[in-house]
Write an enzyme that holds these catalytic residues in place. Structure first.
Site, PDB file in Angstrom:
ATOM      1  CE  LYS A 172     -14.027  -2.943  -9.553  1.00 30.99           C
ATOM      2  NZ  LYS A 172     -13.328  -1.812 -10.206  1.00 30.99           N
ATOM      3  CG  ASP A 200     -15.046   0.056 -12.729  1.00 31.29           C
ATOM      4  OD1 ASP A 200     -15.438   0.208 -13.905  1.00 31.29           O
ATOM      5  OD2 ASP A 200     -13.878  -0.248 -12.421  1.00 31.29           O
ATOM      6  CD  GLU A 225     -12.927   3.501 -13.607  1.00 36.76           C
ATOM      7  OE1 GLU A 225     -12.298   4.543 -13.321  1.00 36.76           O
ATOM      8  OE2 GLU A 225     -12.642   2.391 -13.122  1.00 36.76           O
ATOM      9  CG  ASP A 248     -10.200   1.639 -15.821  1.00 38.20           C
ATOM     10  OD1 ASP A 248      -9.044   1.591 -16.246  1.00 38.20           O
ATOM     11  OD2 ASP A 248     -10.573   0.969 -14.835  1.00 38.20           O
ATOM     12  CE  LYS A 272      -7.496  -0.781 -13.228  1.00 38.42           C
ATOM     13  NZ  LYS A 272      -8.812  -0.479 -13.809  1.00 38.42           N
TER      14      LYS A 272
HETATM   15 MG    MG Z   1     -12.217   0.440 -13.651  1.00 43.36          MG
END
Ligand code: MG
Length: 375
Positions: A172, A200, A225, A248, A272
Site C-alpha cells: 500500500k 496499491d 493499482e 480496483d 472484489k
Molecule cells: Mg486494491
C-alpha cells in the site's frame, strides 16, 4: 436426506453479525485511512429440500468504498420478501429479484448470491467453481496486504508474510511522491525471484502525483493499482505513462468493466466479490476481462475464510496465466469463525476445496443468535 432434481424453495433467511478484529492496525492511502475491526454479516439460507447455504458480506470498514455492515443488514431486510420462495439454484432469478427490490447496493446482495451458489453447488454435488463451468486446481498465490507507511515497516511486514510462505504482495502506497518513490525502490531492491508485487495506491494520488511517481519508477517495470480517485482520473493519465494499471475501487458495475476494457484505461482488474455484488455479477466481469486481454486479481473485500473461499472459486474459473493472485483476509484477523476449516494458507497458496458448494461453513455457535430471521 436433501432431495435432488426437484423444485426447491428458500424458506428462511437468517442474518448474523460478527466483529472481526484485525491482528495489526492497518493503514491505506499513506495513513489517510485506518482500520482496526471489520463488521461482518453472515447469512444462512435454508430451503424446503434440506440444503443450507452460507454467505458473508464484510466490507473493509465504512471509509474504504461506499459499503458498510449495517447497510448489508438493512438491505437484506428490504430484499428478503422478494427472495423467499425462490429456487436458490436459479441464481439469475435471485439476482433479478434483488435488483428489482433494491437497485444498486451491490455489496448487500453479495452474501445472498454467495449462499445461493453454495446451495446450488451442494445440490449438484460440485464445488462452486466446477458448477460455474470448471475450476482450475492450480493453487492460487495469496497476496499479502502490506498496509505500512515507512520503509522499515514495509520490510518488516513483508518479511512476516514471507515467513508464512507468501510470494505475492500488495504494497500500500500513496499520498507522498518522494516517500512512495523511496518505498517502491526499496521493495524492488528486496524483491525475491518469482515474487508478484502490486503497488496499491488506493486512490491516494492526484493526477500529477501519479505521473511523477510513475515516471520516476518507469525503469522498475512495476504494476500499480487504483492510482487515482476516479475512472476519469485514471483515464486522463492512461496515455501519459508506461506502467500497467489495475482498477480496483472503481470497478463496481459491469458497465465500469466494459468502459475500462473498451477504452484501454487499465490492463488488470482487481475484482472484489462483495463490492461487485457476488459471483454472478463478477463472472461477467471476468469474461469482459478475458475478452480484452486483461488479467485479474480476485479477492474478498474483507472477511473470514468464507469470503476467501468465495474469491477462490471465482479465481479458479480464470485461466491460470491470467489470474495473478487471491487474498486471504482471514490471515489478518484474530477470530476464526470456522475453526481452521476451509481453504487455508499452505506455503503461500490457497487450494480449491473439493467439497460441494462453497466448501466451508461457519460454526453457528460462534456466531451467536441471529440479528434477524426472515421466513
Ligand atoms: Mg486494491
Amino acid at each position: 436426506m436433501p432431495r435432488k432434481g426437484k423444485a426447491m424453495k428458500i424458506t428462511r433467511i437468517s442474518v448474523y453479525q460478527q466483529d472481526l478484529p484485525l491482528e495489526h492496525p492497518y493503514w491505506l492511502s499513506g495513513g489517510r485511512l485506518k482500520f482496526e475491526c471489520l463488521d461482518a454479516s453472515f447469512v444462512k439460507i435454508e430451503t424446503d429440500a434440506g440444503f443450507v447455504g452460507w454467505g458473508e458480506g464484510t466490507p473493509w470498514g465504512h471509509t474504504y468504498v461506499p459499503a458498510h455492515g449495517p447497510g448489508i443488514r438493512a438491505g437484506i431486510e428490504t430484499m428478503a420478501p422478494f427472495i423467499l420462495g425462490l429456487d436458490p439454484r436459479l441464481v439469475l432469478e435471485v439476482e433479478r429479484a434483488m435488483d428489482l427490490a433494491l437497485p444498486g447496493h451491490l455489496y448487500a446482495k453479495s452474501p445472498i448470491d454467495m449462499a445461493c451458489w453454495d446451495i446450488a453447488g451442494q445440490a449438484a454435488g460440485l464445488p462452486i467453481a466446477d458448477l460455474m463451468g470448471g475450476g482450475s486446481r492450480t493453487p492460487r498465490p495469496i497476496a499479502s496486504s502490506v498496509g505500512a507507511k515507512t520503509i522499515e515497516d514495509t520490510r518488516a511486514v513483508m518479511d512476516r508474510y514471507r515467513q508464512r510462505g507468501y510470494i505475492a504482495h500488495s504494497v500500500k502506497i500513496g499520498g507522498d511522491v518522494a516517500r512512495d518513490i523511496a518505498r517502491i525502490r526499496d521493495v524492488e531492491d528486496q524483491r525475491r525471484v518469482g515474487e508478484i508485487i502490486l503497488y496499491d495506491v488506493n486512490r491516494g494520488w492526484t493526477r500529477q502525483q501519479a505521473l511523477r511517481v510513475l515516471s520516476a519508477t518507469e525503469d522498475l517495470n512495476i504494476m500499480v493499482e487504483q492510482p487515482c480517485e476516479s475512472l476519469k482520473d485514471i483515464a486522463a493519465i492512461s496515455g501519459k505513462h508506461a506502467t500497467p494499471v489495475s482498477v480496483d475501487e472503481c470497478l463496481v458495475t459491469l458497465q465500469d468493466a466494459v468502459a475500462v476494457a473498451e477504452n484501454g484505461w487499465a490492463e488488470i482488474f482487481g475484482i472484489k466479490l462483495n463490492r461487485v455484488g457476488g459471483l454472478t455479477k463478477a463472472a461477467r466481469m471476468r469474461d469482459v476481462a478475458l475478452a480484452h486481454g486483461i488479467d485479474m486479481f480476485v479477492m474478498a473485500t474483507g472477511g473470514s475464510v468464507l469470503a476467501d473461499a468465495e474469491a477462490l472459486h471465482l479465481a479458479a474459473t480464470i485461466p491460470d496465466d491470467h489470474c495473478h493472485a487471491v487474498w486471504a483476509c482471514q490471515d489478518m484477523l484474530t477470530v476464526d469463525i470456522a475453526d481452521g476449516r476451509g481453504p487455508r494458507n499452505k506455503d503461500g497458496h490457497l487450494h480449491l476445496p473439493e467439497a460441494p458448494g462453497l466448501g466451508v461453513h461457519p460454526d453457528e455457535e460462534a456466531l451467536g443468535d441471529p440479528l434477524a430471521v426472515y421466513s
